[in-house]
Design a protein around this motif. Sequence first.
Motif, PDB file in Angstrom:
ATOM      1  N   GLN A   1      -4.886   4.065  20.716  1.00 59.44           N
ATOM      2  CA  GLN A   1      -5.914   4.975  20.215  1.00 59.44           C
ATOM      3  C   GLN A   1      -7.277   4.588  20.774  1.00 59.44           C
TER       4      GLN A   1
ATOM      5  N   ARG B   1      -0.334   0.800  18.339  1.00 61.84           N
ATOM      6  CA  ARG B   1      -0.798   2.188  18.198  1.00 61.84           C
ATOM      7  C   ARG B   1      -2.319   2.252  18.153  1.00 61.84           C
TER       8      ARG B   1
ATOM      9  N   SER C   1       0.815   4.217  11.420  1.00 62.31           N
ATOM     10  CA  SER C   1      -0.545   4.208  11.962  1.00 62.31           C
ATOM     11  C   SER C   1      -0.949   5.601  12.450  1.00 62.31           C
ATOM     12  N   SER C   2      -0.034   6.312  13.079  1.00 57.19           N
ATOM     13  CA  SER C   2      -0.322   7.661  13.550  1.00 57.19           C
ATOM     14  C   SER C   2      -0.623   8.601  12.389  1.00 57.19           C
TER      15      SER C   2
ATOM     16  N   ARG D   1      -4.165  10.437  11.709  1.00 60.73           N
ATOM     17  CA  ARG D   1      -4.226  11.892  11.596  1.00 60.73           C
ATOM     18  C   ARG D   1      -4.937  12.305  10.307  1.00 60.73           C
TER      19      ARG D   1
ATOM     20  N   ALA E   1       4.139   2.072  14.107  1.00 60.32           N
ATOM     21  CA  ALA E   1       3.457   3.029  14.975  1.00 60.32           C
ATOM     22  C   ALA E   1       3.355   4.401  14.299  1.00 60.32           C
ATOM     23  N   ILE E   2       4.438   4.828  13.642  1.00 59.08           N
ATOM     24  CA  ILE E   2       4.412   6.121  12.950  1.00 59.08           C
ATOM     25  C   ILE E   2       3.442   6.073  11.777  1.00 59.08           C
TER      26      ILE E   2
END
Length: 102
Positions: A26, A22, A84-85, A89, A81-82
């Motif tokens: 980015q 992720r 890290s997102s 954010r 991944a979630i």
Amino acid sequence: MPEIRGELLIFLVAVITGILLRLAYQGIICFRQIVKHSLLAMGGEDIIFWIGSAVYVFVQIYYTSDGGIRWYFILGLVFGAIFSSVVLRKLKKGRKKIYADY
């Protein structure tokens, strides 16, 4: 008991792998914002990223679980991944709050 410890270690490796993938994407997004690309160039970057990601995940699966795809490895990738997102954010919102006054 050693089996559970090994599976937990594999899960943690998968989470770290998801985080790294992720963050790498980015980095590509940031690069695209700095240097404008055509759609063809962005497509090429995406293909290279996904092929590289597939190879990296395959190598991680091969070394951690001897090539067997485990459900908790896939779950760890998605969770990483979630996670890290969500962190990215929140950092973006925090940056906007800090620099909104300037």
